[in-house]
Scaffold this motif. Structure first.
Motif, PDB file in Angstrom:
ATOM      1  N   MET A   1       0.840  -1.181   0.000  1.00  0.00           N
ATOM      2  CA  MET A   1       0.000   0.000   0.000  1.00  0.00           C
ATOM      3  C   MET A   1       0.884   1.243   0.000  1.00  0.00           C
ATOM      4  O   MET A   1       1.800   1.355   0.805  1.00  0.00           O
ATOM      5  CB  MET A   1      -0.901  -0.009   1.230  1.00  0.00           C
ATOM      6  CG  MET A   1      -1.601   1.295   1.453  1.00  0.00           C
ATOM      7  SD  MET A   1      -2.596   1.258   2.939  1.00  0.00           S
ATOM      8  CE  MET A   1      -3.778   2.468   2.503  1.00  0.00           C
ATOM      9  N   ALA A   2       0.633   2.171  -0.861  1.00  0.00           N
ATOM     10  CA  ALA A   2       1.358   3.437  -0.888  1.00  0.00           C
ATOM     11  C   ALA A   2       0.632   4.443   0.002  1.00  0.00           C
ATOM     12  O   ALA A   2      -0.591   4.549  -0.036  1.00  0.00           O
ATOM     13  CB  ALA A   2       1.432   3.964  -2.307  1.00  0.00           C
ATOM     14  N   TYR A   3       1.392   5.154   0.791  1.00  0.00           N
ATOM     15  CA  TYR A   3       0.828   6.197   1.640  1.00  0.00           C
ATOM     16  C   TYR A   3       0.993   7.531   0.930  1.00  0.00           C
ATOM     17  O   TYR A   3       2.055   7.841   0.406  1.00  0.00           O
ATOM     18  CB  TYR A   3       1.520   6.212   2.999  1.00  0.00           C
ATOM     19  CG  TYR A   3       1.264   4.950   3.781  1.00  0.00           C
ATOM     20  CD1 TYR A   3       0.031   4.724   4.371  1.00  0.00           C
ATOM     21  CD2 TYR A   3       2.249   3.977   3.914  1.00  0.00           C
ATOM     22  CE1 TYR A   3      -0.230   3.570   5.078  1.00  0.00           C
ATOM     23  CE2 TYR A   3       2.002   2.821   4.618  1.00  0.00           C
ATOM     24  CZ  TYR A   3       0.766   2.613   5.203  1.00  0.00           C
ATOM     25  OH  TYR A   3       0.523   1.467   5.907  1.00  0.00           O
ATOM     26  N   ASN A   4      -0.068   8.316   0.932  1.00  0.00           N
ATOM     27  CA  ASN A   4      -0.063   9.579   0.210  1.00  0.00           C
ATOM     28  C   ASN A   4      -0.213  10.804   1.091  1.00  0.00           C
ATOM     29  O   ASN A   4       0.108  11.910   0.667  1.00  0.00           O
ATOM     30  CB  ASN A   4      -1.208   9.598  -0.816  1.00  0.00           C
ATOM     31  CG  ASN A   4      -1.049   8.499  -1.836  1.00  0.00           C
ATOM     32  OD1 ASN A   4       0.009   8.375  -2.444  1.00  0.00           O
ATOM     33  ND2 ASN A   4      -2.076   7.701  -2.017  1.00  0.00           N
ATOM     34  N   ASN A   5      -0.733  10.629   2.298  1.00  0.00           N
ATOM     35  CA  ASN A   5      -1.066  11.760   3.153  1.00  0.00           C
ATOM     36  C   ASN A   5      -0.714  11.401   4.595  1.00  0.00           C
ATOM     37  O   ASN A   5      -1.516  10.817   5.303  1.00  0.00           O
ATOM     38  CB  ASN A   5      -2.553  12.090   3.011  1.00  0.00           C
ATOM     39  CG  ASN A   5      -2.905  13.429   3.589  1.00  0.00           C
ATOM     40  OD1 ASN A   5      -2.053  14.267   3.839  1.00  0.00           O
ATOM     41  ND2 ASN A   5      -4.191  13.623   3.815  1.00  0.00           N
ATOM     42  N   ILE A   6       0.492  11.771   5.004  1.00  0.00           N
ATOM     43  CA  ILE A   6       1.063  11.268   6.248  1.00  0.00           C
ATOM     44  C   ILE A   6       1.094  12.352   7.316  1.00  0.00           C
ATOM     45  O   ILE A   6       1.534  13.479   7.059  1.00  0.00           O
ATOM     46  CB  ILE A   6       2.482  10.732   6.001  1.00  0.00           C
ATOM     47  CG1 ILE A   6       2.427   9.605   4.971  1.00  0.00           C
ATOM     48  CG2 ILE A   6       3.132  10.265   7.298  1.00  0.00           C
ATOM     49  CD1 ILE A   6       3.773   9.144   4.481  1.00  0.00           C
ATOM     50  N   LEU A   7       0.649  11.996   8.499  1.00  0.00           N
ATOM     51  CA  LEU A   7       0.727  12.863   9.672  1.00  0.00           C
ATOM     52  C   LEU A   7       1.968  12.487  10.470  1.00  0.00           C
ATOM     53  O   LEU A   7       2.145  11.324  10.835  1.00  0.00           O
ATOM     54  CB  LEU A   7      -0.511  12.690  10.546  1.00  0.00           C
ATOM     55  CG  LEU A   7      -0.445  13.262  11.968  1.00  0.00           C
ATOM     56  CD1 LEU A   7      -0.178  14.761  11.947  1.00  0.00           C
ATOM     57  CD2 LEU A   7      -1.719  12.937  12.718  1.00  0.00           C
ATOM     58  N   ILE A   8       2.833  13.471  10.727  1.00  0.00           N
ATOM     59  CA  ILE A   8       3.982  13.277  11.610  1.00  0.00           C
ATOM     60  C   ILE A   8       3.747  14.138  12.839  1.00  0.00           C
ATOM     61  O   ILE A   8       3.672  15.373  12.740  1.00  0.00           O
ATOM     62  CB  ILE A   8       5.311  13.690  10.942  1.00  0.00           C
ATOM     63  CG1 ILE A   8       5.524  12.961   9.626  1.00  0.00           C
ATOM     64  CG2 ILE A   8       6.477  13.443  11.901  1.00  0.00           C
ATOM     65  CD1 ILE A   8       6.743  13.457   8.840  1.00  0.00           C
ATOM     66  N   ALA A   9       3.611  13.499  13.991  1.00  0.00           N
ATOM     67  CA  ALA A   9       3.420  14.222  15.245  1.00  0.00           C
ATOM     68  C   ALA A   9       4.791  14.502  15.860  1.00  0.00           C
ATOM     69  O   ALA A   9       5.581  13.575  16.059  1.00  0.00           O
ATOM     70  CB  ALA A   9       2.563  13.395  16.206  1.00  0.00           C
ATOM     71  N   VAL A  10       5.077  15.775  16.103  1.00  0.00           N
ATOM     72  CA  VAL A  10       6.364  16.168  16.666  1.00  0.00           C
ATOM     73  C   VAL A  10       6.164  16.829  18.019  1.00  0.00           C
ATOM     74  O   VAL A  10       5.070  17.301  18.339  1.00  0.00           O
ATOM     75  CB  VAL A  10       7.147  17.106  15.709  1.00  0.00           C
ATOM     76  CG1 VAL A  10       7.439  16.425  14.384  1.00  0.00           C
ATOM     77  CG2 VAL A  10       6.422  18.415  15.491  1.00  0.00           C
ATOM     78  N   ASP A  11       7.249  16.871  18.777  1.00  0.00           N
ATOM     79  CA  ASP A  11       7.173  17.475  20.105  1.00  0.00           C
ATOM     80  C   ASP A  11       8.286  18.480  20.380  1.00  0.00           C
ATOM     81  O   ASP A  11       8.394  19.003  21.477  1.00  0.00           O
ATOM     82  CB  ASP A  11       7.193  16.390  21.177  1.00  0.00           C
ATOM     83  CG  ASP A  11       8.470  15.563  21.169  1.00  0.00           C
ATOM     84  OD1 ASP A  11       9.376  15.863  20.371  1.00  0.00           O
ATOM     85  OD2 ASP A  11       8.558  14.609  21.959  1.00  0.00           O
ATOM     86  N   GLY A  12       9.111  18.738  19.395  1.00  0.00           N
ATOM     87  CA  GLY A  12      10.181  19.696  19.572  1.00  0.00           C
ATOM     88  C   GLY A  12      11.493  19.091  20.028  1.00  0.00           C
ATOM     89  O   GLY A  12      12.510  19.776  20.092  1.00  0.00           O
ATOM     90  N   SER A  13      11.500  17.810  20.312  1.00  0.00           N
ATOM     91  CA  SER A  13      12.736  17.153  20.717  1.00  0.00           C
ATOM     92  C   SER A  13      13.599  16.899  19.479  1.00  0.00           C
ATOM     93  O   SER A  13      13.158  17.077  18.346  1.00  0.00           O
ATOM     94  CB  SER A  13      12.431  15.822  21.418  1.00  0.00           C
ATOM     95  OG  SER A  13      11.904  14.891  20.493  1.00  0.00           O
ATOM     96  N   GLU A  14      14.825  16.452  19.715  1.00  0.00           N
ATOM     97  CA  GLU A  14      15.709  16.162  18.588  1.00  0.00           C
ATOM     98  C   GLU A  14      15.195  15.006  17.739  1.00  0.00           C
ATOM     99  O   GLU A  14      15.609  14.828  16.595  1.00  0.00           O
ATOM    100  CB  GLU A  14      17.130  15.902  19.073  1.00  0.00           C
ATOM    101  CG  GLU A  14      17.238  14.833  20.128  1.00  0.00           C
ATOM    102  CD  GLU A  14      18.603  14.808  20.803  1.00  0.00           C
ATOM    103  OE1 GLU A  14      19.278  13.775  20.633  1.00  0.00           O
ATOM    104  OE2 GLU A  14      18.961  15.774  21.463  1.00  0.00           O
ATOM    105  N   VAL A  15      14.270  14.250  18.280  1.00  0.00           N
ATOM    106  CA  VAL A  15      13.676  13.133  17.543  1.00  0.00           C
ATOM    107  C   VAL A  15      12.808  13.630  16.387  1.00  0.00           C
ATOM    108  O   VAL A  15      12.662  12.960  15.369  1.00  0.00           O
ATOM    109  CB  VAL A  15      12.854  12.253  18.516  1.00  0.00           C
ATOM    110  CG1 VAL A  15      11.973  11.271  17.783  1.00  0.00           C
ATOM    111  CG2 VAL A  15      13.776  11.549  19.484  1.00  0.00           C
TER     112      VAL A  15
END
Length: 148
Positions: A1-15
């Motif tokens: 399955m190809a993903y086209n619309n991805i949510l990346i949740a960030v928190d401000g850390s170096e990660v």
């Protein structure tokens, strides 16, 4: 399955940059929504008093984080990127509200940085998202538990 619309949740850390980089390598042509959630739910251990000054400072901090994430995504060549700041309970916003509003087909979060006590008391965002989201979830190992 190809993903086209991805949510990346960030928190401000170096990660955060590591998550963006890996998603770019994984699906370089996908649209990515980078999200930070300003926790106005009272945090991990109860309710905190929210006055206008506190909320304003939290919003300013979130804007700095999200702008750095956007700049990083652009610097590695990810052209199709939007950034978002939301207010509320991070678990709920990441797992349900935001993906519903933006039609994301994959949610990406990093493993938790919480201590065992914090995880026992509050649970973790990755755990909650995995068990609650109606779309696919990818939890990326980012620390000492990662095997190369």
């Amino acid at each position: 399955m190809a993903y086209n619309n991805i949510l990346i949740a960030v928190d401000g850390s170096e990660v955060s940059n590591l998550l963006i980089k890996r998603v770019h390598e994984f699906v370089p042509e996908a649209h990515i929504d980078i999200l930070i959630v300003v926790d106005t739910s009272g945090g991990y251990f109860g309710t905190i008093v929210m006055n206008a000054d506190i909320v304003y400072q939290m919003e300013q901090d979130a804007e700095k984080v999200i702008n750095k994430a956007y700049d990083y995504a652009k610097s590695i060549g990810h052209a199709d990127t939007d950034v978002h700041v939301r207010f509320g309970a991070p678990k709920q916003v990441i797992a349900r509200d935001f993906p519903r509003d933006h039609k994301n087909d994959l949610i990406v979060v990093g493993e938790t940085g919480l201590s065992r006590l914090q995880r026992a008391m509050a649970g973790t965002i990755p755990s909650f998202v995995t068990h609650t989201a109606t779309t696919d979830v990818l939890i990326m190992r980012t620390g000492k538990n990662r095997k190369n």
